[in-house]
Write an enzyme that holds these catalytic residues in place. Structure first.
Site, PDB file in Angstrom:
ATOM      1  N   ASP A 205       3.658  -6.025  -3.703  1.00  0.00           N
ATOM      2  CA  ASP A 205       4.002  -5.700  -2.199  1.00  0.00           C
ATOM      3  C   ASP A 205       2.842  -5.765  -1.287  1.00  0.00           C
ATOM      4  OD1 ASP A 205       6.526  -5.175  -3.330  1.00  0.00           O
ATOM      5  OD2 ASP A 205       6.591  -3.048  -2.987  1.00  0.00           O
TER       6      ASP A 205
ATOM      7  N   ASP B 169      18.715  -6.689  -3.453  1.00  0.00           N
ATOM      8  CA  ASP B 169      18.520  -5.118  -3.504  1.00  0.00           C
ATOM      9  C   ASP B 169      20.073  -4.307  -3.643  1.00  0.00           C
ATOM     10  OD1 ASP B 169      15.943  -5.647  -3.118  1.00  0.00           O
ATOM     11  OD2 ASP B 169      15.979  -5.050  -1.252  1.00  0.00           O
TER      12      ASP B 169
END
Lengths: 202, 257
Positions: free
Chosen positions: B12, B131
């Protein structure tokens, strides 16, 4: 000097860097003269057979490839860049799709692979001909594949085979023309060695 | 000859740094992305995924720079996700050196984007990042957006099916319930999504013990993505591969060169 043929496929930057590890100067070009005269020409390819052929024809790439072969100048096709060397391809799988014509260096066509999960995506091993120079020192390594179509009949002088759902052509060495269904520029140190083996043969 | 399972560290990235949090919050600095990418490559990572969580356009620019540098040093596939809204965003990332892009919110907002990207670059460049969390939808799994902060009431399996018909080449399934907990992948969710798609499936969220990796493969995942267990040194990639290899899965051995 090695030329990477730029006919609209996306990521040529890492290919350029990967081929440069061989010590050669590497240019990305769509220029006919540069592509014709380079010691080695790399024909990359992403997307579909049809879109690749369209892009290739738009820069006269099919004629550049044929002309280089006539002059026995080394040319390396990668992934779709290998597939478009055949007579025909059948991508994309739309209902209205008809086979599209390739460069026709080799007879036959590429067809959709028989496997429950596609694309064939990831690292796979290959069965290599012991006379291969392309795979010298890396015959037992894995290479990175991303494709849903493949050639399944033998063409050229030397073949490497792999298997995913079915046996298919992973690479061909055929005099001045070499092709890999996998991406050597994305196959880590084994891929860089394969690139070096090819550039050493120029 | 067998296709190896893929182990994919996820980085990330925000403003040029790697960060990692729990359930998408409490971000901690975890290192330099190019150095980490290079290290993971040496350790045997089969691919690398960068998720750009920068909020600003200057952050996105820094991510492009990270991708350019990585593509010069690391010769394994790079996937980049985060903030992609258009075909030209994809083009920019591919030109910087990405091999695949993952899209999430933009595809939910405008599903045609999937077909547009697939038509232009081919399905193989396109990863649909889903997600999902357990919720009261038809299948029991709901799609969320904005890093899991917002529910959509859209059923995750319905969405996966639709996205595949529009042309995605791969599914990255991230469990919002399990993300960052190291309590194991959401096995039920992996099985449910595997049953409705014939493209490769990457399981993400919850990797903790070595058994967790094997359990996700057993549930039908083709590839395993993890972040914190690698970033914080809980497992090395080589350990995961050795464990999976001894459990009978085909893994690619890391080569040093």
């Amino acid at each position: 000097m090695i030329a990477i043929l730029d006919y609209g496929s996306g990521n040529l930057r890492s290919a350029q860097k990967a081929f440069a590890t061989s010590g050669h100067e590497v240019v990305i070009t769509a220029d006919r003269k540069v592509a014709l005269e380079a010691e080695g020409l790399v024909v990359p390819g992403v997307g579909s057979f049809q879109s690749c052929m369209k892009g290739l024809v738009s820069i006269d790439g099919d004629s550049i490839i044929r002309q280089r072969l006539g002059l026995e100048r080394p040319t390396l096709g990668i992934c779709i860049g290998m597939q478009i060397l055949f007579e025909n391809g059948v991508e994309p799988t739309r209902a209205d799709a008809s086979p599209s014509h390739g460069v026709g260096v080799w007879s036959g066509s590429v067809s959709k692979m028989l496997a429950p999960i596609l694309p064939h995506m990831g690292w796979n091993t290959v069965e290599v001909n012991e006379r291969s120079t392309l795979f010298r020192g890396i015959a037992d390594q894995s290479f990175y594949f991303v494709h849903s179509y493949a050639a399944t009949r033998s063409v050229g002088k030397l073949q490497a085979w792999s298997e995913y759902g079915q046996r298919f052509l992973a690479a061909v060495e055929d005099g001045p023309i070499t092709a890999t269904q996998f991406h050597p520029e994305k196959s880590g140190s084994a891929g860089l060695r394969l690139i070096k083996n090819w550039t050493d043969s120029l | 000859m067998t296709l190896s399972v893929r182990i994919i560290p996820c980085l990330d990235v925000t403003d040029g740094r790697v960060v990692k949090g729990v359930n998408f919050t409490n971000l901690i600095d975890a290192g330099d992305p190019v150095e980490m990418a290079s290290l993971y490559n040496k350790e045997g990572a089969d691919e690398l995924t960068f998720l750009d969580i920068s909020a600003s356009s200057s952050g996105h620019e820094m991510t492009l720079d990270v991708i350019r540098k990585c593509a010069e040093e690391v010769f394994i596939p790079l996937t980049v996700g985060g903030g992609i809204r258009s075909v030209s965003d994809v083009d920019q990332l591919l030109r910087a050196g990405a091999d695949k892009v993952s899209i999430n919110t933009a595809a939910i907002t405008r599903p045609e984007l999937i077909a547009e990207i697939a038509d232009r670059f081919g399905s193989q460049v396109l990863v649909l990042s889903v997600d999902a969390r357990r919720a009261n939808t038809d299948s029991g799994f709901e799609v969320t957006t904005h890093g899991g902060r917002e529910g959509t009431r859209m059923d995750a399996l319905t969405w996966v099916g639709r996205a595949c018909s529009l042309g995605v080449g791969e599914i990255l399934l991230n469990s919002m319930d399990a993300d960052g907990t190291r309590a194991g992948y959401d096995i039920g969710m992996i099985k449910a999504v595997r049953a409705v798609t014939s493209v490769p499936l990457i399981a993400s969220g919850g990797a903790g013990s070595l058994d967790d990796f094997a359990a996700a493969l057993n549930a039908g995942a083709d590839a395993l993505l993890a972040a914190s267990v690698f970033h914080f040194g809980i497992h090395r990639i080589g350990d995961v591969k050795r464990y999976l290899g001894s459990a009978g899965y085909c893994v690619r051995e890391a080569t040093t060169a």
